[in-house]
Design a protein around this motif. Structure first.
Motif, PDB file in Angstrom:
ATOM      1  N   LEU A   2      33.317  28.600  39.907  1.00  0.00           N
ATOM      2  CA  LEU A   2      32.430  27.578  40.497  1.00  0.00           C
ATOM      3  C   LEU A   2      32.760  26.191  39.942  1.00  0.00           C
ATOM      4  CD1 LEU A   2      29.826  27.181  42.206  1.00  0.00           C
ATOM      5  CD2 LEU A   2      28.520  27.563  40.105  1.00  0.00           C
ATOM      6  N   ASP A   3      32.857  25.245  40.835  1.00  0.00           N
ATOM      7  CA  ASP A   3      33.074  23.847  40.399  1.00  0.00           C
ATOM      8  C   ASP A   3      31.702  23.192  40.179  1.00  0.00           C
ATOM      9  OD1 ASP A   3      34.244  21.388  39.886  1.00  0.00           O
ATOM     10  OD2 ASP A   3      34.369  20.839  42.013  1.00  0.00           O
ATOM     11  N   ILE A   4      31.642  22.231  39.264  1.00  0.00           N
ATOM     12  CA  ILE A   4      30.348  21.569  39.041  1.00  0.00           C
ATOM     13  C   ILE A   4      30.133  20.432  40.037  1.00  0.00           C
ATOM     14  CG2 ILE A   4      28.931  20.225  37.460  1.00  0.00           C
ATOM     15  CD1 ILE A   4      30.169  21.720  35.164  1.00  0.00           C
ATOM     16  N   ASN A   5      31.072  19.479  40.043  1.00  0.00           N
ATOM     17  CA  ASN A   5      30.891  18.284  40.862  1.00  0.00           C
ATOM     18  C   ASN A   5      31.275  18.529  42.301  1.00  0.00           C
ATOM     19  OD1 ASN A   5      29.886  16.297  39.062  1.00  0.00           O
ATOM     20  ND2 ASN A   5      31.888  16.327  38.045  1.00  0.00           N
ATOM     21  N   MET A   6      30.250  18.761  43.106  1.00  0.00           N
ATOM     22  CA  MET A   6      30.494  18.946  44.532  1.00  0.00           C
ATOM     23  C   MET A   6      29.449  18.166  45.304  1.00  0.00           C
ATOM     24  SD  MET A   6      31.415  22.962  44.956  1.00  0.00           S
ATOM     25  CE  MET A   6      30.057  23.556  44.014  1.00  0.00           C
ATOM     26  N   PRO A   7      29.791  17.613  46.435  1.00  0.00           N
ATOM     27  CA  PRO A   7      28.787  16.897  47.218  1.00  0.00           C
ATOM     28  C   PRO A   7      27.775  17.863  47.827  1.00  0.00           C
ATOM     29  CG  PRO A   7      30.884  16.880  48.367  1.00  0.00           C
ATOM     30  CD  PRO A   7      31.126  17.554  47.066  1.00  0.00           C
ATOM     31  N   ARG A   8      26.617  17.306  48.176  1.00  0.00           N
ATOM     32  CA  ARG A   8      25.488  18.022  48.799  1.00  0.00           C
ATOM     33  C   ARG A   8      24.870  19.034  47.840  1.00  0.00           C
ATOM     34  NH1 ARG A   8      27.530  18.349  54.630  1.00  0.00           N
ATOM     35  NH2 ARG A   8      28.259  16.208  54.804  1.00  0.00           N
ATOM     36  N   MET A   9      25.563  20.156  47.568  1.00  0.00           N
ATOM     37  CA  MET A   9      25.020  21.131  46.618  1.00  0.00           C
ATOM     38  C   MET A   9      26.035  21.289  45.502  1.00  0.00           C
ATOM     39  SD  MET A   9      24.062  25.148  47.127  1.00  0.00           S
ATOM     40  CE  MET A   9      22.436  25.059  47.830  1.00  0.00           C
ATOM     41  N   ASP A  10      25.616  20.898  44.272  1.00  0.00           N
ATOM     42  CA  ASP A  10      26.584  20.988  43.170  1.00  0.00           C
ATOM     43  C   ASP A  10      26.517  22.366  42.529  1.00  0.00           C
ATOM     44  OD1 ASP A  10      24.501  21.042  41.388  1.00  0.00           O
ATOM     45  OD2 ASP A  10      24.702  18.944  40.763  1.00  0.00           O
ATOM     46  N   GLY A  11      27.331  22.565  41.513  1.00  0.00           N
ATOM     47  CA  GLY A  11      27.460  23.875  40.878  1.00  0.00           C
ATOM     48  C   GLY A  11      26.148  24.390  40.332  1.00  0.00           C
ATOM     49  N   PHE A  12      25.398  23.524  39.708  1.00  0.00           N
ATOM     50  CA  PHE A  12      24.125  23.953  39.106  1.00  0.00           C
ATOM     51  C   PHE A  12      23.110  24.322  40.174  1.00  0.00           C
ATOM     52  CE2 PHE A  12      25.712  21.216  35.553  1.00  0.00           C
ATOM     53  CZ  PHE A  12      25.936  22.269  34.683  1.00  0.00           C
ATOM     54  N   GLN A  13      23.054  23.514  41.228  1.00  0.00           N
ATOM     55  CA  GLN A  13      22.112  23.823  42.316  1.00  0.00           C
ATOM     56  C   GLN A  13      22.460  25.182  42.926  1.00  0.00           C
ATOM     57  OE1 GLN A  13      22.842  20.220  44.464  1.00  0.00           O
ATOM     58  NE2 GLN A  13      20.788  19.417  44.051  1.00  0.00           N
ATOM     59  N   PHE A  14      23.777  25.391  43.055  1.00  0.00           N
ATOM     60  CA  PHE A  14      24.222  26.673  43.592  1.00  0.00           C
ATOM     61  C   PHE A  14      23.738  27.823  42.717  1.00  0.00           C
ATOM     62  CE2 PHE A  14      27.224  30.183  43.360  1.00  0.00           C
ATOM     63  CZ  PHE A  14      27.245  30.614  44.678  1.00  0.00           C
ATOM     64  N   LEU A  15      23.896  27.626  41.384  1.00  0.00           N
ATOM     65  CA  LEU A  15      23.505  28.671  40.429  1.00  0.00           C
ATOM     66  C   LEU A  15      22.033  29.018  40.572  1.00  0.00           C
ATOM     67  CD1 LEU A  15      25.248  28.090  37.003  1.00  0.00           C
ATOM     68  CD2 LEU A  15      25.171  30.152  38.383  1.00  0.00           C
ATOM     69  N   GLU A  16      21.207  27.962  40.650  1.00  0.00           N
ATOM     70  CA  GLU A  16      19.765  28.190  40.759  1.00  0.00           C
ATOM     71  C   GLU A  16      19.431  28.994  42.017  1.00  0.00           C
ATOM     72  OE1 GLU A  16      17.979  24.327  40.286  1.00  0.00           O
ATOM     73  OE2 GLU A  16      18.642  24.287  38.187  1.00  0.00           O
ATOM     74  N   GLU A  17      20.057  28.586  43.129  1.00  0.00           N
ATOM     75  CA  GLU A  17      19.805  29.285  44.388  1.00  0.00           C
ATOM     76  C   GLU A  17      20.333  30.723  44.315  1.00  0.00           C
ATOM     77  OE1 GLU A  17      18.045  28.236  47.065  1.00  0.00           O
ATOM     78  OE2 GLU A  17      17.538  26.549  45.725  1.00  0.00           O
ATOM     79  N   PHE A  18      21.511  30.836  43.685  1.00  0.00           N
ATOM     80  CA  PHE A  18      22.202  32.136  43.598  1.00  0.00           C
ATOM     81  C   PHE A  18      21.337  33.153  42.868  1.00  0.00           C
ATOM     82  CE2 PHE A  18      25.231  34.950  41.353  1.00  0.00           C
ATOM     83  CZ  PHE A  18      25.921  35.480  42.441  1.00  0.00           C
ATOM     84  N   LYS A  19      20.685  32.695  41.780  1.00  0.00           N
ATOM     85  CA  LYS A  19      19.869  33.601  40.972  1.00  0.00           C
ATOM     86  C   LYS A  19      18.626  34.084  41.719  1.00  0.00           C
ATOM     87  CE  LYS A  19      19.769  33.473  36.561  1.00  0.00           C
ATOM     88  NZ  LYS A  19      19.316  33.078  35.224  1.00  0.00           N
TER      89      LYS A  19
END
Lengths: 135, 638
Positions: free
Chosen positions: A62-79
């Motif tokens: 997973l990359d951290i710096n991404m537009p719209r949904m970044d790595g951390f946001q993805f992680l939160e949603e993923f969990k």
């Protein structure tokens, strides 16, 4: 270190197409992975995991710096997902290593926190560690 | 102006303080002194009134005692004894011992020598109190005469006869003060009289009759009223309060004519009858008919010990106005002096205030000058060690420190910019080599590569191109840091037309419409302004929704000391949370595969606007479009 087992599927999530291409080349080059799935958008990856028959993914990069949904946001949603791919191991790839980010990532259940680019040696190390942990 | 009223300058504050304090202290002291002075005047007047009163009492006392002495003297005279003897032994009278004739001669002599004596009589108890000897002054009053026997009357029923008949030998009875009557009628002009009488006895101490003298007290009253000060008023009343003497003469003896005037009616708050009068000091009171305040002193004098009703009330008064006249004169004279002192104090206060405020004001001007010209100001009071001097000293060191730091900072800044410029410049060199070789590879060896290698080559090419763009933008940005603005009158319409001409390919490709209405001629750096407009227009063209015809509108709004220029599009818009970040370097909201760009364009725009002394901001709604606004001050800030 004994013989490494073959992994079923590895997912790459990065907004940079060039990095994704390079990383998939590196991973495929090891011959240890049956399938490499690439996503340019974190949101698309999330949809992929949300499918009623979730894929059997061994590793997620997973990359951290991404537009719209970044790595951390993805992680939160993923969990929050109901059917988590088992076993899943999250590896974060980033261009800039920041201590704060590393800690945050680990708190969110991430495994490794690595700098770009991913090399064959690093990948092999990760797989070896993963399989020794599982054994 | 309103601000000045709410926050007056220091000088005004100190002046106000001095003025308020001076006026306050002056009025407190003056009021106190004047009050004490008034009190003193009232006390002095009280003493004067009391003294006047005492003199009046003494005079009347002396006068009545003298009359009493006369009456007693007559009672013991040989002719009186002779008359008694003749009466007790009738027929013994001789020519030599004619008591009646002798007494008549003595009485006549008395009346001739004392003009205020109206009558002298001997009245016997026999024959219903028949007058035995009578000398009087008939008329107004006229010449003294001996009343012939035929005119002698019986007076046994009179008040004065009865009063004299019951007292002891050697005592005197006084009548009430009344108006003189002749044959029962009040004589004209009216004459106030008092009668003194004493009983006489024969050798066997048997009551024989009385000696009585009528005295005119008119002259006495008038002489008493002239005793005091001119402003003093004298009132004399009997025990009932009826006026016997009044400055208004027709009020005296009103009771004799059936129209009584009493002192308790006229001054209800002053005199209480039956009380012995106040013996210490004058009291304040008002007349029943007006509010004018008076100061007065009164006392009661019992002139006949046989009857408590036989009393006189002496009252002396003065108006408070006349008492305080002296005080008013002093005030009239003092007020101009007080005002003079106040003015002097205020003038000193003003000088003092400006003396306090001046150094602070000078520091303020020096700091203002420093802000405007950036020159180290000469602070005027650095050698003085009061608060202002310390302030100046602190400011002075602060200014030096700021200047030193500014110099250091600008030096560092210059170095950083030089470094950035050199770096970006030097990065171009190897990059050019890379792109050259990659293009050779692509041209000559592409066909001998497998698809994956071809893709690698593509990534190399696009990355190198992007890096070139990045370096160029960075160079542009660092160049802006080094450059000085060249202010030139620039017609913006011409400038925008040229930009649209340059961008015609991009506009045509996207089928976009760019419009503007009357743009001003601005004093600005034309090259920088061109880049600013170009970046904003390119952004507006770039960040578009697919399948929508781009509509871009340029607008100029004149404001207070500035022009506001706006570039509006109907593109994808920007979330509010990013509206500040987008102006930072390398801040991108999109993947480069989606929208190309280096992340430097808006940073350059912000730099240019700031260099011109303006502001730049964005108003946007995601999905509906963005409007970028920036301001350029007029006249320009150099």
């Amino acid at each position: 270190m004994g013989e490494l087992k073959k992994l079923k599927e590895v997912v790459l999530i990065d907004d940079c197409e060039a990095d994704n291409f390079l990383h998939s080349l590196v991973i495929e080059g090891t011959g240890l992975v049956e399938k490499v799935t690439v996503f340019d958008w974190a949101i698309d990856a999330l949809e992929y995991f949300k499918s009623p028959t979730p894929p059997e993914v061994d590793l997620i990069f997973l990359d951290i710096n991404m537009p719209r949904m970044d790595g951390f946001q993805f992680l939160e949603e993923f969990k929050k997902l109901e059917f988590l791919p088992k076993p899943f191991v999250l590896i974060m790839l980033t261009t800039s290593i920041l201590e704060g980010d590393k800690q945050k990532f680990q708190e969110l259940g991430g495994k490794e926190y690595l700098g770009k680019p991913l090399t064959e040696e690093t990948f092999l190390d990760i797989v070896a560690k993963l399989q020794s942990d599982q054994a | 102006m309103a601000n000045l009223l709410v926050h007056p300058p220091l000088r005004t504050k100190v002046s106000l303080l001095v003025i308020v304090l001076t006026v306050l202290v002056a009025s407190i002291i003056t009021t106190w002194i004047f009050q004490q002075f008034d009190k003193e005047l009232v006390a002095r007047k009280s003493d004067q009134l009391s003294t006047d009163n005492l003199i009046v009492e003494t005079q009347i006392k002396v006068h009545l005692e003298e009359i009493g002495q006369n009456v007693l003297a007559f009672a013991g005279m040989p002719p009186v004894r002779e008359i008694i003897r003749e009466s007790r032994n009738p027929g013994t009278e001789t020519a030599e011992s004619d008591g009646k004739a002798q007494l008549e001669a003595i009485f006549l002599q008395l009346l001739k020598s004392k003009t205020n004596y109206l009558q002298a009589r001997l009245i016997g108890v026999e024959d219903s109190g028949k007058e035995l000897v009578r000398v009087d002054r008939p008329g107004t009053p006229g010449k003294a005469r001996v009343v012939p026997d035929a005119e002698l009357q019986s007076k046994g029923g009179t008040e004065y006869f009865k009063n004299a008949a019951i007292i002891k030998k050697g005592e005197v009875s006084f009548s009430n003060f009344e108006l003189n009557r002749e044959n029962g009628a009040i004589s004209k002009p009216v004459i106030p009289v008092v009668r003194a009488s004493t009983p006489i006895f024969d050798d066997n101490d048997e009551f024989f009759g009385i000696i009585i003298i009528n005295v005119n007290v008119d002259e006495l009253f008038h002489s008493l009223s002239r005793l005091g000060r001119e402003s003093h008023q004298l009132y004399i009343t009997n025990a009932r309060g009826d006026y016997l003497f009044h400055p208004d003469s027709h009020k005296a003896f009103g009771f004799e004519f059936g129209t009584p005037f009493t002192i308790q009616d006229e001054f209800p708050k002053w005199i209480t009858l039956g009380n012995n009068g106040n013996r210490d000091q004058a009291i304040r009171f008002t007349r029943s008919s007006s509010k004018e305040p008076y100061l007065g002193y009164w006392r009661r004098y019992n002139f006949d010990t046989h009857s408590s009703d036989k009393a006189l009330i002496f009252a002396t008064s003065d108006t408070l106005t006349s008492v305080l006249e002296e005080s008013r004169t002093v005030k009239r004279e003092a007020i101009p002096i007080i005002i003079m002192i106040l003015l002097v104090a205020i003038a000193i206060g003003l000088v003092f205030a400006s003396w306090i405020a001046r150094p602070i004001s000078e520091i303020h001007h020096a700091m203002k000058l420093y802000r405007e010209t950036n020159e180290v100001p000469k602070l005027p009071v650095t050698n003085s060690w009061d608060e202002a001097g310390q302030l100046a000293f602190t400011f002075s060191s602060l200014v030096k420190e700021i200047n030193a730091r500014n110099l250091e900072l600008s030096e560092t800044n210059r170095e950083l910019e030089r470094f950035a410029y050199m770096t970006s410049h030097d990065l171009q060199e190897p990059l050019r080599t890379i792109t050259s070789y990659v293009s050779v590879l692509d041209k000559n060896y592409r066909d001998s590569l497998d698809p994956k290698a071809q893709k690698c080559l593509e990534f190399i090419t696009s990355s190198a191109t992007r890096m070139q763009a990045l370096i160029q933008d960075l160079l542009a940005l660092t160049k802006l840091g080094n450059s000085k603005i060249e202010f030139v009158e620039t017609p913006l319409e011409t400038l925008v037309d040229e930009i649209l001409e340059d961008l015609s390919a991009m506009i045509g490709q996207r089928n976009a419409r760019v419009t503007y209405t009357s743009l001003p001629v601005l004093e600005c750096d034309p090259a920088q302004m061109r880049q600013l407009f170009q970046n904003l227009i390119v952004n507006a063209l770039k960040y578009q929704k697919p399948d929508v015809t781009p509509e871009i509108t340029l607008l100029a709004t004149p404001g207070d000391k500035e022009w506001r220029l706006s570039i509006a599009d109907n593109g994808i818009g920007i979330d509010k949370q990013y509206s500040d970040q987008i102006f930072d370097v390398f801040r991108r909201l999109h993947r480069k595969e989606e929208y190309s760009g280096t992340g430097v364009g808006l940073a350059i725009c912000k730099r240019i606007v700031n260099l011109h002394g303006g502001r730049i901001w964005v108003e946007s709604e995601p999905g509906k479009g963005s409007t970028f606004h920036f301001t350029i001050p007029t006249p320009p800030v150099r």
